[in-house]
Motif scaffolding. Sequence first.
Motif, short mmCIF file in Angstrom:
data_model
loop_
_atom_site.label_atom_id
_atom_site.label_comp_id
_atom_site.label_asym_id
_atom_site.label_seq_id
_atom_site.Cartn_x
_atom_site.Cartn_y
_atom_site.Cartn_z
N CYS A 82 0.86 -1.18 0.00
CA CYS A 82 0.00 0.00 0.00
C CYS A 82 0.89 1.24 0.00
O CYS A 82 2.09 1.14 0.22
CB CYS A 82 -0.95 0.00 1.20
SG CYS A 82 -0.21 0.45 2.76
N TYR A 84 1.57 4.64 1.95
CA TYR A 84 1.33 5.23 3.26
C TYR A 84 1.83 6.67 3.20
O TYR A 84 2.97 6.91 2.80
CB TYR A 84 2.10 4.45 4.34
CG TYR A 84 1.95 5.03 5.72
CD1 TYR A 84 0.85 4.73 6.50
CD2 TYR A 84 2.92 5.88 6.23
CE1 TYR A 84 0.71 5.28 7.78
CE2 TYR A 84 2.79 6.44 7.48
CZ TYR A 84 1.68 6.13 8.25
OH TYR A 84 1.54 6.68 9.51
N ILE A 118 -4.35 0.14 -1.96
CA ILE A 118 -4.73 0.80 -0.70
C ILE A 118 -3.80 1.98 -0.44
O ILE A 118 -2.59 1.89 -0.61
CB ILE A 118 -4.67 -0.19 0.48
CG1 ILE A 118 -5.67 -1.32 0.28
CG2 ILE A 118 -4.92 0.51 1.81
CD1 ILE A 118 -5.56 -2.44 1.28
N GLN A 120 -3.01 4.59 2.83
CA GLN A 120 -3.23 4.71 4.27
C GLN A 120 -2.53 5.93 4.84
O GLN A 120 -1.56 6.43 4.29
CB GLN A 120 -2.62 3.51 5.03
CG GLN A 120 -3.30 2.21 4.86
CD GLN A 120 -2.63 1.14 5.73
OE1 GLN A 120 -1.45 1.19 6.01
NE2 GLN A 120 -3.42 0.17 6.14
N CYS A 121 -3.04 6.35 6.02
CA CYS A 121 -2.37 7.36 6.82
C CYS A 121 -2.72 7.12 8.28
O CYS A 121 -3.65 6.36 8.59
CB CYS A 121 -2.78 8.77 6.40
SG CYS A 121 -4.51 9.17 6.72
N LYS A 122 -1.97 7.73 9.16
CA LYS A 122 -2.25 7.65 10.60
C LYS A 122 -2.48 9.06 11.10
O LYS A 122 -1.76 9.98 10.71
CB LYS A 122 -1.08 7.00 11.33
CG LYS A 122 -1.40 6.64 12.77
CD LYS A 122 -0.24 5.89 13.43
CE LYS A 122 -0.30 4.45 12.98
NZ LYS A 122 0.54 3.57 13.76
N TYR A 139 -11.80 7.99 2.94
CA TYR A 139 -11.03 7.14 3.85
C TYR A 139 -11.90 6.70 5.02
O TYR A 139 -12.81 7.42 5.42
CB TYR A 139 -9.79 7.90 4.37
CG TYR A 139 -8.74 8.05 3.31
CD1 TYR A 139 -7.60 7.26 3.30
CD2 TYR A 139 -8.91 8.97 2.27
CE1 TYR A 139 -6.66 7.38 2.29
CE2 TYR A 139 -7.98 9.09 1.26
CZ TYR A 139 -6.85 8.29 1.27
OH TYR A 139 -5.93 8.39 0.26
N THR A 142 -9.61 2.19 10.16
CA THR A 142 -9.45 0.74 10.20
C THR A 142 -8.88 0.25 11.52
O THR A 142 -9.09 -0.89 11.90
CB THR A 142 -8.55 0.25 9.06
OG1 THR A 142 -7.29 0.92 9.15
CG2 THR A 142 -9.18 0.54 7.70
N THR A 159 -5.66 4.68 12.27
CA THR A 159 -5.17 4.43 10.92
C THR A 159 -6.38 4.53 10.01
O THR A 159 -7.43 3.95 10.31
CB THR A 159 -4.52 3.05 10.81
OG1 THR A 159 -3.39 3.00 11.69
CG2 THR A 159 -4.05 2.76 9.39
N GLU A 161 -7.72 4.34 5.89
CA GLU A 161 -7.32 3.84 4.58
C GLU A 161 -8.46 3.97 3.58
O GLU A 161 -9.63 4.08 3.94
CB GLU A 161 -6.81 2.41 4.65
CG GLU A 161 -7.84 1.34 4.83
CD GLU A 161 -7.24 -0.06 4.78
OE1 GLU A 161 -6.09 -0.25 5.22
OE2 GLU A 161 -7.94 -0.96 4.30
N LYS A 163 -9.53 2.14 -0.18
CA LYS A 163 -9.27 1.14 -1.20
C LYS A 163 -9.52 1.80 -2.56
O LYS A 163 -10.56 2.37 -2.80
CB LYS A 163 -10.18 -0.06 -1.01
CG LYS A 163 -9.84 -0.87 0.24
CD LYS A 163 -10.74 -2.07 0.38
CE LYS A 163 -10.47 -2.95 1.57
NZ LYS A 163 -9.69 -2.51 2.64
#
Length: 166
Positions: A82, A84, A118, A120-122, A139, A142, A159, A161, A163
């Motif tokens: 993915c 990030y 995917i 993602q980020c935090k 987003y 998750t 987190t 994400e 898709k």
Amino acid sequence: MQINHSESNHITSITTVTNTKQIMEVIHAAFKRYESDSMPSSALAETSATIEGDLKNGIVILGAYVKERLVGVVKVISKNDCYYFSRLAVLPAFQGKGIASSLVAYIEKVATEKNIDIVQCKVRKSETHNIRLYKRLGYSITTEEMTTSPTGFVMETVTMEKKINK
């Protein structure tokens, strides 16, 4: 990605950035509001050397430009099949003008081109504005967890994400 707009607050280009001093200046300005926070952002501890280390470790830093001025940056790395992203930072004078959304859309476009499914980020759980932004961009949360920042602060994070390439 080259975009031509006549208005001064529109992005004219998004490209890879390697000027560590400029990157650091944008990050510090964007995260300055955390300076007096009980848990200051580790973004404020970024230096040209730490950014140079990121670049050497495969992190790509994208920059959004308005005319010739770097107004936003984001770090991106491919990990676990993915993309990030982190340290999404926009100069305060340019916040709320779609710069962050455009950077995220660009990451998603590149991910699609590279068949990455995917992105993602935090995010700090307390950053409800950022969470709302990412939700608006498609987003979803998750994972919720306690995270220790590089500066040693323990905080709740989520987190998020999306898709893509469905």
